[in-house]
Design an enzyme around this catalytic site. Structure first.
Site, PDB file in Angstrom:
ATOM      1  N   GLU A 159       0.779  -1.254   0.168  1.00 23.56           N
ATOM      2  CA  GLU A 159      -0.032   0.012  -0.017  1.00 23.56           C
ATOM      3  C   GLU A 159       0.925   1.447  -0.089  1.00 23.56           C
ATOM      4  O   GLU A 159       1.712   1.630   0.949  1.00 23.56           O
ATOM      5  CB  GLU A 159      -1.051   0.016   1.280  1.00 23.56           C
ATOM      6  CG  GLU A 159      -1.916   1.028   1.139  1.00 23.56           C
ATOM      7  CD  GLU A 159      -2.790   1.284   2.329  1.00 23.56           C
ATOM      8  OE1 GLU A 159      -3.312   2.447   2.676  1.00 23.56           O
ATOM      9  OE2 GLU A 159      -2.713   0.342   3.321  1.00 23.56           O
TER      10      GLU A 159
ATOM     11  N   LYS B 182      -8.131 -15.083  16.443  1.00 16.00           N
ATOM     12  CA  LYS B 182      -8.465 -14.839  14.801  1.00 16.00           C
ATOM     13  C   LYS B 182      -9.864 -14.422  14.708  1.00 16.00           C
ATOM     14  O   LYS B 182     -10.222 -14.365  13.457  1.00 16.00           O
ATOM     15  CB  LYS B 182      -7.760 -15.934  13.998  1.00 16.00           C
ATOM     16  CG  LYS B 182      -6.497 -16.257  14.011  1.00 16.00           C
ATOM     17  CD  LYS B 182      -5.963 -17.442  12.955  1.00 16.00           C
ATOM     18  CE  LYS B 182      -4.713 -17.863  13.182  1.00 16.00           C
ATOM     19  NZ  LYS B 182      -4.147 -18.233  14.321  1.00 16.00           N
TER      20      LYS B 182
ATOM     21  N   ASP C 294       1.930 -14.308  12.889  1.00 19.67           N
ATOM     22  CA  ASP C 294       0.550 -14.891  12.186  1.00 19.67           C
ATOM     23  C   ASP C 294      -0.140 -13.749  11.695  1.00 19.67           C
ATOM     24  O   ASP C 294      -0.737 -13.086  12.414  1.00 19.67           O
ATOM     25  CB  ASP C 294      -0.196 -15.892  13.152  1.00 19.67           C
ATOM     26  CG  ASP C 294      -1.167 -16.593  12.507  1.00 19.67           C
ATOM     27  OD1 ASP C 294      -1.705 -16.091  11.150  1.00 19.67           O
ATOM     28  OD2 ASP C 294      -1.535 -17.491  12.907  1.00 19.67           O
TER      29      ASP C 294
ATOM     30  N   HIS D 244      -2.472  10.401  -1.148  1.00 18.36           N
ATOM     31  CA  HIS D 244      -2.603   8.991  -1.931  1.00 18.36           C
ATOM     32  C   HIS D 244      -2.461   9.154  -3.582  1.00 18.36           C
ATOM     33  O   HIS D 244      -1.792   8.183  -3.951  1.00 18.36           O
ATOM     34  CB  HIS D 244      -3.789   8.527  -1.660  1.00 18.36           C
ATOM     35  CG  HIS D 244      -3.978   7.415  -0.488  1.00 18.36           C
ATOM     36  ND1 HIS D 244      -3.915   6.221  -0.207  1.00 18.36           N
ATOM     37  CD2 HIS D 244      -4.318   8.149   0.967  1.00 18.36           C
ATOM     38  CE1 HIS D 244      -3.740   5.648   0.882  1.00 18.36           C
ATOM     39  NE2 HIS D 244      -3.984   6.944   1.805  1.00 18.36           N
TER      40      HIS D 244
END
Length: 576
Positions: free
Chosen positions: A253, A385, A461, A559
């Site tokens: 990104e 998660k 993770d 951006h």
């Protein structure tokens, strides 16, 4: 499989070679030389085990027999049939071990040298993997020799090609290639080629070479066919608790690293940030069932009784020298009981460690509660998660708060906004806006952006970004409204510096950059706690910069400038 030589290509009346665009030739492929591991038609690890056991057992037997002969004054050259068999077995196993560790090592260099040249005499059909495009001479041109495109390396062994065909036809399971071949890279290459043939789609853009597949065998990834390249940028220095850190961030990104870097600059110019680890406890919550709710409540009361805490801790802590049980929190749903175990796990993230401890306790409880039916080692009360209120309230992993006071002149010069604008935006966006959206742990601007980037760079993770990004960002004016106090509170940062992906070369290098590689010998758990504070400090920097860009109306322009392709990188000016 024998190699058949093709007849020479036909020629035209003027002597030119009649060609098509599909003629090709390939690398020289000599017959594979025999290896020591071919001694038995078994997987490599079984062959090694047999010969190791044979060597040491017969050696022990012969030494024992010779000792008895010396004691009884029996000549050593007088041997029995069993001793002759033992001597033959010793010699055979010694030859195998010598061949496996010595001769095979030398042969690898010889065979590598033999593959360096082209076999200009052999040609292959268009069904082979590696091709040369041959251009026919054009009439009226000066071109007299065919032009060959650059070769594309591929399989040069008929043995490998046969294995690929066996995988394609289902005769050899793809998942068993590593154990059958004893070569992880070769297994990945064969699996990759089989996938391309069965799917009919190319994997040319997915790198294969340049990665040590041995490091992921049995612990990080199964059935590999390549690896993904993700660029790693650095933000900083982040001045946190009196120390400077250069923070690695793996992301695709645009603007993310630049924005976080600007936040680090503002924090540094204001004297740095400070952090506190409030709690360090990984959790696992099995679910068990009884015949009645009353019986389930009896186990609940047993687990919550302080008199049983020491006994349960002893049983739990047997799983590891680092695992230390901290507490058990229970919840009931009818006759089902959920038990949330929390424990410290040293420098490991600790999921496997806490699961082993929980299994020990469940086995122990079966003695007093034989009617207990264990439904699952994880009952989602952990919670792993998934966004969950229990993690937001009780915490999971490392609970960290990080704060800084940003001076008024820094807010104006570096962040290009004002203190009052930031405070108002934070209230309406991060607090009120998130409440209207019904968010759970999402009272922030983009904490998961920074958490994900650092997680990927340091071998964490990535899926645990879900709860690790739980964050509430607070801002208020201090010092008579001149300066800005900003803080992030993150109750469930799940990180480790040992185990899993942290041992891979690239991720290990990023941990080393932060000074938290591996386990701390002096203070177990300190490296993982430090990594958690660095994550929180980086989130603080990212929140500060993004909120400033929104307050100043710079988000879209930033951006468009940093998140779009631009060939002339010299035109990109610094954000700070």
């Amino acid at each position: 499989m024998d190699l058949h030589r093709r007849p020479p290509p036909p020629t035209t009346p003027n002597g030119a070679v009649a060609t098509t665009n599909h003629h090709s030739r390939r690398l020289k492929s000599p017959s594979p030389s025999p290896k020591a591991s071919d001694a038995l038609p078994l997987p490599l690890y079984l062959t090694n085990t047999i010969f190791f056991t044979l060597f040491f057992s017969v050696a022990y037997y012969l030494l024992h027999r010779w000792r008895d002969k010396i004691r009884s004054s029996t000549p050593l050259h007088v041997v029995t049939l069993s001793e002759i068999a033992a001597i033959v077995s010793l010699i055979a196993s010694f030859i195998y071990l010598l061949g496996f560790f010595g001769i095979d090592f030398v042969q690898s260099f010889i065979s590598r040298a033999n593959h360096d040249g082209w076999d200009l005499d052999d040609t292959i059909t268009t069904n082979q993997t590696t091709n040369f495009s041959v251009a026919s001479p054009v009439a009226g041109s000066d071109q007299s020799l065919p032009k060959l495109t650059a070769p594309k390396p591929s399989f040069c062994s008929e043995e490998d090609n046969e294995i690929v065909n066996s995988v394609v036809e289902g005769e050899i399971p793809s998942y068993s290639l590593e154990s059958r071949l004893g070569d992880c890279f070769r297994a990945a290459a064969i699996r990759r080629e089989a996938l391309q043939r069965t799917s009919g789609r190319s994997l040319d853009g997915l790198p294969l070479e340049g990665f040590d597949y041995e490091t992921i065998l049995g612990q990080c990834c199964e059935m590999p066919v390549g690896y993904i390249q993700i660029p790693v940028g650095v933000a900083g220095p982040l001045l946190l608790d009196g120390f400077e850190y250069t923070v690695p961030m793996a992301t695709t990104e645009g603007c993310l690293v630049a924005s976080t870097n600007r936040g680090c600059k503002a924090i540094y110019a204001s004297g740095g940030a400070e952090s506190v680890v409030l709690r360090d406890a990984m959790s696992r919550a099995p679910v068990v069932r009884f015949s009645t709710a009353k019986r389930a409540s009896q186990l609940k009361f047993f687990l919550e009784d302080p008199l049983n805490a020491d006994t349960l801790a002893v049983v739990f802590n047997r799983s590891s020298r680092f695992a230390r049980l901290q507490g058990i929190q229970c919840a009931m749903a009818g006759k089902n009981l959920y038990m949330r175990f929390t424990c410290s796990t040293g420098d490991a993230m600790g999921m496997n460690m806490v699961s082993k401890g929980v299994q020990n306790v469940l086995d122990f409880l079966q003695n007093d509660f034989p009617d207990m039916d264990v439904i699952g080692i994880s009952g989602n009360y952990c919670s792993d998660k998934k966004p969950a209120a229990v993690n937001w309230i009780e915490g999971r992993g490392k609970s960290v708060v990080c704060e800084a006071i940003i001076k008024e002149e820094v807010v104006k010069k570096v962040l290009k906004t004002s203190v009052s604008a930031l405070v108002e935006l934070n209230m309406l966006k991060n607090l009120a806006g998130s409440a209207i959206a019904g968010t759970l742990g999402g009272f922030n601007a983009h904490a998961s952006n920074i958490v994900s980037a650092i997680f990927i760079a340091t071998g964490q993770d990535p899926a645990q970004n879900v709860e690790s990004s739980h964050c509430i960002t607070m801002m208020e004016a201090v010092n008579d409204g001149r300066d800005l106090h900003i803080s992030v509170t993150m109750p469930s940062i799940e990180v480790g510096t040992v185990g899993g992906g942290t041992q891979l070369a690239s991720q290990s290098a990023c941990l080393n950059m932060l000074g938290v590689k591996g386990a701390s010998k002096d203070s177990p758990g300190s490296n993982s706690r430090l990594l958690a504070t660095i994550v929180a400090g980086s989130v603080l920097a990212g929140e500060l910069s993004l909120m400033s860009a929104i307050a100043a109306g710079q988000l879209v322009n930033s951006h468009m400038k940093y998140n779009r392709s631009c060939k002339d990188v010299t035109k990109l000016s610094s954000r700070g």
